[in-house]
Design a protein around this motif. Structure first.
Motif: not given
Length: 324
Positions: A77-84, A95-100, A103-112
């Motif tokens: 009934n519940r699913v853990p979710v990461n911030a992005t 400021s990005v993390l403040a929207a979540f 936060v217990h898990t974070v996915k970070i974009k790299v290689a842009e």
């Protein structure tokens, strides 16, 4: 498998919206999607604009499954979710993390494209500084060569990585990176699953430690469940910058998986400045309660796409429907 509804019925159920973003993500500052008001619920058809019709048709199949068949029964009934965290500067990370929320898990974009490994390291380091206890995972979207990936993972590994998602583009290169890392950083496959003609090839090649699965690109929740079962690898459910309707399909997939060892990447509505549902489907205390999502007529009207964009999406729907 269910019967594909007639085109006229699908067209009559379609709403096209244009949703502004709080921060650019995948180069997108305004997200266009189509949501469908089906007899079994709401579905979302939102392949990115550059995707061809053959690939986009799978997204339509997922939307029709949600709207005309409904989601399978959940086992949780519940699913853990990461911030992005998108490929922003290190200074923008707070400021990005403040929207979540919590936060217990974070996915970070790299290689842009156009950015450097030093910028990636600064971004990952900023997250680690703010969240010393959080799990951190990175996503390169296949942007590195094998040599670049190995070098980057050795550097970024000092921050403590849960896993690295799609560090290189091909399955053969994924296998080479995984071998070079020797288990020091787990390798997750995303594009090698959802964009492959054979989504199970990466598992057979021993090129990944886990899979990242998305309902829409794989043709729906039920097909994604089949792929995970056949692959025999742990799975993370992720989204494709969807509205709450599309996130609802990802949530249904995560809720129906027999095992769910990782937090899921379903928190991207928090990166949007608008949505089609109220309340939005966002994480609370690091997770989401499983529920149905219903689009709000007032929001559909407020964020309705211009007529020419609606026509573009309806024509795309016609072409993709013909491929199903």
């Amino acid at each position: 498998m269910f019967s594909i509804p007639p085109l006229e019925q699908v067209l009559a159920a379609a709403h096209v919206v244009s949703l502004p973003m709080k921060v650019k993500f995948r180069g997108v500052s305004v997200r266009e999607v189509m949501v469908l008001d089906g007899p079994a619920g709401w579905g979302e058809f939102g392949p990115f604009l550059e995707y061809d019709d053959e690939e986009s048709a799978r997204w339509l199949a997922s939307a029709l499954e949600a709207g005309w068949l409904g989601h399978p029964d959940p086992v949780r009934n519940r699913v853990p979710v990461n911030a992005t965290v998108p490929a922003v500067s290190a200074e923008q990370v707070p400021s990005v993390l403040a929207a979540f929320d919590a936060v217990h898990t974070v996915k970070i974009k790299v290689a842009e494209a156009g950015q450097t490994l030093a910028q990636d390291a600064a971004r990952v380091g900023a997250v680690r500084h703010l969240l010393p206890e959080a799990k951190i995972r990175i996503d390169a979207n296949g942007g590195w060569t094998v040599e670049q990936a190995v070098s980057a993972l050795r550097m970024l590994g000092v921050f403590g990585l849960e896993y690295a998602e799609q560090p290189v583009a091909s399955i053969e290169k994924m296998a080479a990176v995984r071998k070079a890392m020797g288990g020091s950083v787990l390798i997750a496959a995303d594009e090698s699953v959802r964009k492959a003609a054979d989504p199970l090839a990466v598992a057979r090649a021993g090129a990944a430690d886990l899979l990242v699965v998305k309902a829409a690109p794989l043709g729906g929740v039920r097909r994604a469940l089949e792929i995970v079962a056949e692959a025999g690898l742990p799975a993370v459910v992720s989204s494709a910058l969807d509205s709450s309707v599309g996130i609802g399909a990802g949530l249904a997939l995560a809720a129906a998986l027999p095992e769910l060892p990782y937090a899921c990447g379903l928190g991207t509505v928090s990166l949007m400045a608008a949505d089609v549902a109220s309340p939005s489907l966002v994480a609370v205390d690091g997770g989401m309660d499983v529920r149905d999502v219903v689009a709000d007529p007032e929001l559909l009207a407020r964020f309705a796409a211009p007529a020419e964009r609606r026509d573009w999406w309806l024509e795309r729907l016609r072409r993709c429907h013909a491929l199903l």
